[in-house]
Design a protein around this motif. Structure first.
Motif: not given
Ligand code: SF4
Ligand code: SF4
Lengths: 319, 522
Positions: A93, A98, A112-113, A115-116, A118, A129
């Motif tokens: 991350c 996280l 959290c931005c 960005c996917d 994770c 999430r």
């Protein structure tokens, strides 16, 4: 978003909890606790406050975490399994959203931005999430939406895996005048569950493949229960929609639509059932399938649509 | 050059003050019209007819009024002082259908063809501020008795094309509903296919009367060509003692009458003069409202007592329009900027739509304004108990940094539900018209019933008027009226277009960031 008091609560299930079973939260120390010793909780991947693609009209939609099918073409594979707290995503991350706390992953939404990273990195088809909710908390979360929505749809993952939770949630939703729909893979035996169907207005059922071998190849499961459910639900007026994803070469889409049409033809004269024909799209699909599967052409979709229409589905939607 | 025309047309709009008998300026105004290649001959003639009224006064205005006008805190909406017909007229078309018209030698129609012909001929003679009819009536109800005609589709289609080509102004407004009718359904289907900018259409919407599928059909049409809009029939029905209609942009007015005039208060500019909110609420606002009401009354008396309209127009003589069904409109613009300015003056960063404090101030302003407007008694305006009625004015093309009525400014839109709730909070102050616009992306087209659900929710909370279009439409809603994006492009290149108020749209696109309005994805 922002669930009242959610920060003090663990976001995730206790380690080792099986994804298919329901959870009771021992950490709850609210007033509900006294009245209701066992508060059902479910891991929720996402709550949409308005959706126009999850049933008729404008609806709120709840996406549960966890599915018992493992479809090759799943476009949100991170909803399939429950997090094992292996900790890998914590390392990747980039936003520090996280952390591992007491052996569990904690997600701080405000950092959290999106960005996917994770979910792409998770080898377990899970997501860090998710949030655990009670049915009451979900209703609170959507309370402000009530004037603008006509119903609530539960989806997933596979919502029927949270059967007890769904019954409780739907009871609350009905009390607010909402219609209730389930978006299901059909693996659950609806015919044995009057209590659920009493609060569920309809099921939007995936029929992924009519052929047994194809169904197994795609999902890892038999189609037996799915077909039984289609007939049973149509018989009691609770079949809202059939959905089939068209993946040329990999699945015989036209044959599935044809056979489903034949199977449901007797019911289509008396009731309105929608058929949604969905074009496979590589977006979100995991490797190696992403490279091997092909999207259908407009003509291929049109042929499926014509077949469905010929059997008298009330509405045939291609998306 | 094109901007000059707008300026000439709006000489008394508040930005420019009346320039008494300055022949050189007048000549310039005339010249800018007759040399403008972007105007059709008809548009040029109409613009020319407005020029003299910008240079002569027929009644003496107060110095307080002139001061506010020069500062742009009030504005007379291009009417000029010598207004000679009511601004918005809503003739009783049902009377026309029932009894025909003596002056035009029209008998009551007996077939669908005759009915549409009768309307076409009658519309040609309806005056208003635009010189075109701003109200076409509840056309569905008027035509329904004749809908067994086997050529109904062809007749209605050519009727709609006729309106688009001969009334080159989208302030002209057709009403449908609340009941679903064969005529209404067909009109909506044909519009969806034609995608013309004219006429504007409003569905008088009552979820208890209007069937869901007809409402959804109207949404589908709106996502194709920016109309119909939806008016909260339950709410509007209660406002006047007689039936109402939606005319011009979205103005709710009594049928058989309308509005004699409209002037507006520009809250954003008035706020600049305030020391603080108290000063604004207790001093500036009451003063400005009183001065503007006095001016509106002067104009109404001039129109009623010194011009020919109410003594000799055939619409009045035959009872299609009655003086007692007319009111006067008190327009409001720039609430968003007004509240933000006042908040800044108080040293806080609260913004309209984003803070309870700012919204509470907006409500206080509306309450105070309503009270001040109600304190003024007019000799006329019987239908509104001798008071003027408050209207959320949508702005004019030369407005810069002034948001329409009480709308949240473009670029500051709230999340969808919150925005609708905000509308529900602010719109009920406006009895004679208010509205907001929600463009959607193309996903909404797949589920128009979802948009109906949004409207139902918003109306149940008090919202009065909802418009939508899809971001891929050619026809879009500017502020209250419709234009084609393709026409705006042509005007930008100096090519003339048939629709007169496309020119206004052009100004708004340049000044009010219309293309930047938030598109909602569902
Ligand atoms: S989401 Fe996946 S990677 Fe992250 S801790 Fe859970 S199982 Fe491991
Ligand atoms: S999407 Fe995942 S990896 Fe990206 S910032 Fe959020 S939690 Fe971290």
């Amino acid at each position: 978003m922002g669930l009242r008091g959610s920060k003090e609560r663990p976001y995730l299930r206790k380690e080792g909890t099986k994804p298919l079973t329901l959870n009771t939260d021992k950490g709850m120390q609210r007033t509900e606790m006294a009245e209701r010793p066992k508060v059902l909780r479910a891991a929720v991947n996402k709550i949409l406050h308005h959706s126009v693609v999850d049933g008729p009209g404008n609806r709120a939609a709840v996406f549960f975490q966890g599915c018992n099918f493992h479809c090759a073409y799943c476009h949100n594979p991170e909803t399939i399994a429950m997090c094992t707290s292996c900790g890998h995503c914590v390392e990747v991350c980039p936003a520090g959203a996280l952390t591992l706390q007491n052996g569990k992953v904690r997600w701080q939404q405000e950092l959290c931005c999106e960005c996917d990273r994770c979910i792409h990195e998770c080898a377990h088809l899970a997501s860090p999430r998710t949030k655990d909710y009670t049915a009451g908390e979900i209703m609170e979360e959507i309370r402000k939406d009530l004037p603008f929505i006509r119903g609530l749809t539960v989806s997933g993952g596979e919502c029927s895996m949270q059967r007890d939770f769904v019954v409780e949630l739907f009871r609350l939703a009905k009390a607010e005048g909402l219609s209730t729909l389930m978006d299901s893979n059909g693996s659950y035996d609806y015919s044995k569950d009057e209590e659920l169907l009493a609060v569920c207005d309809g099921v939007m059922l995936d029929i992924k493949a009519f052929d047994e071998e194809e169904h197994k190849k795609l999902t890892g499961q038999s189609r037996e229960m799915v077909l039984k459910n289609a007939v049973y639900l149509a018989g009691c007026g609770k079949l809202e929609e059939i959905r089939t994803v068209v993946v040329p070469e990999f699945l015989s889409g036209e044959e599935t639509v044809e056979k489903v049409g034949q199977m449901l033809e007797p019911y289509l004269k008396e009731q309105k059932i929608r058929y949604k024909i969905i074009a496979y799209r590589p977006f979100g699909v995991r490797v190696p399938y992403k490279e091997t599967l092909r999207s259908p052409s407009a003509e291929e979709l049109e042929r499926c649509k014509e077949i469905a229409k010929s059997y008298g589905f009330s509405e045939v939607v291609v998306i | 050059m094109k901007q000059d025309i707008c300026m000439a047309y709006c000489r008394t709009s508040g930005k420019e003050h009346p320039n008494m008998l300055n022949i050189t300026d007048m000549k310039k105004d005339v010249e800018s019209i007759i040399t403008n290649t972007a105007l059709t001959n008809e548009q040029a003639a109409m613009n020319l007819s407005a020029v003299p009224f910008n240079y002569v006064e027929f009644f003496e205005t107060s110095s307080a009024f002139r001061e506010l006008l020069e500062a742009g805190c009030v504005c007379t909406m291009t009417e000029g002082n010598a207004t000679y017909c009511p601004r918005y007229t809503l003739p009783d078309y049902e009377k026309l259908m029932r009894e025909g018209c003596r002056f035009l030698r029209l008998d009551p129609p007996k077939t669908l063809f005759e009915a549409t012909q009768t309307l076409e001929m009658f519309y040609r003679h309806i005056p208003s501020v635009t010189h075109y009819p701003v109200y076409l009536g509840s056309v569905d109800k008027m035509l329904e008795p004749f809908m067994d005609d086997p050529y109904a589709y062809e007749i209605l289609k050519s009727f709609l094309i006729f309106l688009d080509r001969t009334i080159p102004d989208s302030y002209c407004h057709m009403n449908l509903g609340p009941e679903a009718t064969k005529a209404g359904e067909m009109i909506v289907e044909i519009q969806t296919e034609l995608k013309n900018a004219i006429p504007s259409i409003t569905l008088l919407y009552d979820p208890d009367i209007t069937p869901d599928d007809f409402a959804a059909k109207c949404v589908t049409c709106a996502l194709a060509c920016a109309k119909p809009s939806f008016a909260n029939h339950k709410a509007y029905q209660k406002i006047y003692r007689t039936p109402y209609g939606i005319a011009s942009c979205y103005n709710a007015l009594p049928i058989g009458g309308g509005s004699l005039t409209l002037s507006r208060i520009v809250l954003s500019r008035l706020a600049v003069r305030a020391k603080d909110s108290e000063h604004f609420l207790n001093d500036l606002l009451p003063h400005t409202v009183r001065v503007l009401c006095e001016y509106i009354e002067q104009k109404i008396r001039f129109l009623v007592e010194r011009t020919h309209f109410f003594t000799s127009n055939f619409l009045v003589e035959e009872g299609f329009l009655k003086l007692e069904n007319f009111t006067g409109m008190f327009g409001v613009v720039g609430m968003n900027e007004c509240v933000n300015t006042l908040m800044e003056k108080e040293g806080c960063g609260d913004r309209y739509g984003y803070s309870e404090k700012a919204d509470r101030l907006a409500q206080e302003i509306m309450e105070k304004m309503t009270q001040c407007v109600m304190n003024f008694e007019s000799k006329y305006c019987d239908c509104t108990d001798h008071h003027f009625t408050i209207h959320a004015q949508v702005g004019i093309d030369v407005d810069y940094d002034i948001s329409p009525g009480v709308r949240i400014r473009i670029g500051d839109e709230l999340p969808l539900y919150e925005h609708l709730e905000h509308c529900a909070k602010m719109q009920p102050y406006f009895n004679s018209g208010v509205g907001d616009i929600f463009p959607f992306d193309e996903t909404a087209k797949r589920n128009p019933a979802a948009v109906v659900d949004l409207i139902k929710g918003a109306f149940s909370k008090g919202m009065r008027y909802f418009s939508t279009y899809s971001d891929d439409c050619d026809v879009i809603r500017i502020t209250g009226y419709l234009v084609k994006k393709s026409d705006i492009e042509k005007l930008d290149k100096g090519i003339r277009v048939q629709q007169a108020n496309a020119m206004w749209g052009y100004g708004e696109v340049k000044n009010a960031r219309i293309y930047e309005r938030k598109v909602r994805n569902l």
